[in-house]
Write a protein that holds these residues in place. Structure first.
Motif, mmCIF file in Angstrom:
data_model
loop_
_atom_site.group_PDB
_atom_site.id
_atom_site.type_symbol
_atom_site.label_atom_id
_atom_site.label_comp_id
_atom_site.label_asym_id
_atom_site.label_seq_id
_atom_site.Cartn_x
_atom_site.Cartn_y
_atom_site.Cartn_z
ATOM 1 N N SER A 74 -2.912 -7.998 -13.270
ATOM 2 C CA SER A 74 -2.864 -7.204 -14.397
ATOM 3 C C SER A 74 -2.575 -7.386 -16.172
ATOM 4 O O SER A 74 -2.944 -6.290 -16.520
ATOM 5 N N ASP A 97 -2.367 -10.538 -5.403
ATOM 6 C CA ASP A 97 -2.351 -11.110 -4.348
ATOM 7 C C ASP A 97 -3.658 -10.389 -3.259
ATOM 8 O O ASP A 97 -4.054 -9.905 -3.198
ATOM 9 N N GLY A 157 0.599 -1.509 0.192
ATOM 10 C CA GLY A 157 -0.183 0.046 -0.268
ATOM 11 C C GLY A 157 1.127 0.957 0.106
ATOM 12 O O GLY A 157 -0.079 2.270 -0.193
ATOM 13 N N TYR A 158 2.506 1.567 -0.327
ATOM 14 C CA TYR A 158 2.703 2.453 0.086
ATOM 15 C C TYR A 158 2.943 3.351 -0.807
ATOM 16 O O TYR A 158 2.302 4.558 -0.392
ATOM 17 N N SER A 159 2.842 3.054 -2.138
ATOM 18 C CA SER A 159 2.801 4.108 -3.799
ATOM 19 C C SER A 159 0.705 4.543 -3.453
ATOM 20 O O SER A 159 0.754 5.666 -3.947
ATOM 21 N N VAL A 182 -2.308 -9.253 0.475
ATOM 22 C CA VAL A 182 -1.677 -7.934 0.406
ATOM 23 C C VAL A 182 -2.742 -6.562 -0.557
ATOM 24 O O VAL A 182 -2.617 -5.579 0.423
ATOM 25 N N HIS A 217 7.366 -8.197 -12.661
ATOM 26 C CA HIS A 217 8.945 -7.730 -12.975
ATOM 27 C C HIS A 217 9.568 -8.905 -14.224
ATOM 28 O O HIS A 217 11.036 -9.089 -14.360
ATOM 29 N N ASP A 245 -3.518 -6.058 -8.271
ATOM 30 C CA ASP A 245 -2.593 -6.963 -7.629
ATOM 31 C C ASP A 245 -2.980 -7.774 -7.326
ATOM 32 O O ASP A 245 -3.993 -8.340 -7.439
HETATM 33 C C1 SAM Z 1 6.934 -4.267 -5.849
HETATM 34 S S1 SAM Z 1 5.277 -4.855 -5.298
HETATM 35 C C2 SAM Z 1 4.146 -2.787 -5.417
HETATM 36 C C3 SAM Z 1 4.571 -2.124 -4.886
HETATM 37 C C4 SAM Z 1 3.962 -1.053 -4.596
HETATM 38 N N1 SAM Z 1 3.667 -0.434 -5.726
HETATM 39 C C5 SAM Z 1 4.280 -0.073 -4.025
HETATM 40 O O1 SAM Z 1 5.313 1.095 -4.499
HETATM 41 O O2 SAM Z 1 4.129 0.016 -2.838
HETATM 42 C C6 SAM Z 1 4.672 -5.619 -7.018
HETATM 43 C C7 SAM Z 1 3.243 -6.721 -7.407
HETATM 44 O O3 SAM Z 1 3.176 -6.639 -8.037
HETATM 45 C C8 SAM Z 1 1.978 -7.888 -7.500
HETATM 46 N N2 SAM Z 1 2.227 -8.425 -8.834
HETATM 47 C C9 SAM Z 1 2.687 -10.190 -8.852
HETATM 48 N N3 SAM Z 1 2.637 -10.579 -10.677
HETATM 49 C C10 SAM Z 1 1.473 -9.845 -10.648
HETATM 50 C C11 SAM Z 1 0.414 -10.215 -11.686
HETATM 51 N N4 SAM Z 1 0.328 -11.016 -12.832
HETATM 52 N N5 SAM Z 1 -0.447 -9.548 -11.624
HETATM 53 C C12 SAM Z 1 -0.702 -8.372 -10.848
HETATM 54 N N6 SAM Z 1 0.267 -8.009 -10.105
HETATM 55 C C13 SAM Z 1 1.194 -8.599 -9.968
HETATM 56 C C14 SAM Z 1 2.433 -8.690 -6.685
HETATM 57 O O4 SAM Z 1 1.710 -9.458 -5.987
HETATM 58 C C15 SAM Z 1 3.108 -7.284 -6.098
HETATM 59 O O5 SAM Z 1 2.292 -7.331 -4.772
#
Ligand code: SAM
Length: 251
Positions: A137, A110, A85-87, A113, A163, A108
């Motif tokens: 996404s 998950d 939730g930060y961003s 979270v 990523h 997201d």
């Molecule tokens: C680095 S974190 C995001 C951090 C957030 N943007 C922040 O700055 O607070 C990456 C998030 O992407 C989500 N994620 C991974 N694969 C995904 C997908 N295929 N579709 C949607 N979300 C996904 C993960 O569950 C994770 O919560």
């Protein structure tokens, strides 16, 4: 005084605050009112207790994002990946300061979270500014869903999700056409260093971006894309994970 105390905290997430040149409160936190700052401080404490890796994008990337949104009166923003939730809170606070309802559509994959993030969005009173979805996404139909919620095509899309190389390509193919002409797409973790975040064993966001940008001939800038592990503070843009900015052509 606000985030100045973060300089003394040991957790890795406070790396920015410990740098020699950042002994001040960043603009990112200065615009918050007292209640918002207090809530954010509680969020920092709680996430630190519950999540060993807190995973947020950090001050350089969020400063770019919020600067673009606030400086240009944007009202339709999409985020892929909200984690804890930060961003989301920072974008939600900005939406409220700008008096924009339903400014952020965030997805997201998950559920756990997402539930955690939702609880903080509610606690911050940001429900009318932020819309959260659980799922992939890159699922077909997602951009239409976002446009419906936001009341039009997105003006800015922030990608910070899997990523993974193949998934990032799918996100780019799906979301770039959904932007308004001249719209902005920002991708976190686009440096050489961040290639290691690809848990599927691929070459991550940077590889996907390089191939996709060459194939689609779009305008882009990869800030710190060349960083392979340099210490934060070696370069004027402080985040070694990198940030790519793509602008859709206006024609
Ligand atoms: C680095 S974190 C995001 C951090 C957030 N943007 C922040 O700055 O607070 C990456 C998030 O992407 C989500 N994620 C991974 N694969 C995904 C997908 N295929 N579709 C949607 N979300 C996904 C993960 O569950 C994770 O919560």
């Amino acid at each position: 005084m606000r985030s100045l105390g973060f300089r003394q905290r040991a957790h890795n997430r406070y790396w920015w605050h410990r740098l020699a040149m950042t002994d001040y409160v960043p603009m990112l936190y200065e615009f918050l009112d007292e209640d918002e700052w207090s809530l954010l401080e509680q969020w920092f404490d709680d996430t630190e207790r519950q999540y060993p890796c807190t995973g947020e994008a950090g001050i350089p990337a969020l400063s770019m994002l919020l600067g673009l949104i606030s400086g240009n009166g944007l009202s339709r923003v999409v985020q892929l990946g909200h984690y804890v939730g930060y961003s989301t809170l920072m974008l939600g606070f900005m939406a409220r300061h700008m008096r924009r309802r339903r400014m952020l559509f965030s997805v997201d994959i998950d559920p756990a979270v997402s539930a955690y993030t939702r609880s903080w969005v509610e606690r911050a009173g940001l429900d009318e500014h932020v819309h959260l979805e659980v799922g992939d996404s890159a699922a077909p139909g997602r951009p239409e869903q976002a446009a419906e919620v936001l009341g039009g095509a997105p003006q800015l899309i922030f990608i910070d999700s899997s990523h993974q190389y193949a998934h990032t390509l799918r996100e780019l193919d799906l979301w770039y056409p959904a932007l308004v002409p001249g719209g902005l797409l920002l991708m976190h973790d686009s440096s050489d260093f961040a290639r290691r975040f690809d848990r599927a064993g691929g070459q991550g966001v940077k590889q996907a971006l390089e191939e996709w940008i060459a194939a689609n001939r779009v305008t882009s800038l990869n800030l710190n894309g060349f960083v392979g592990g340099g210490r934060p503070g070696d370069f004027p843009y402080l985040d070694g994970c990198g940030l790519t900015i793509i602008q859709k052509s206006g024609g």
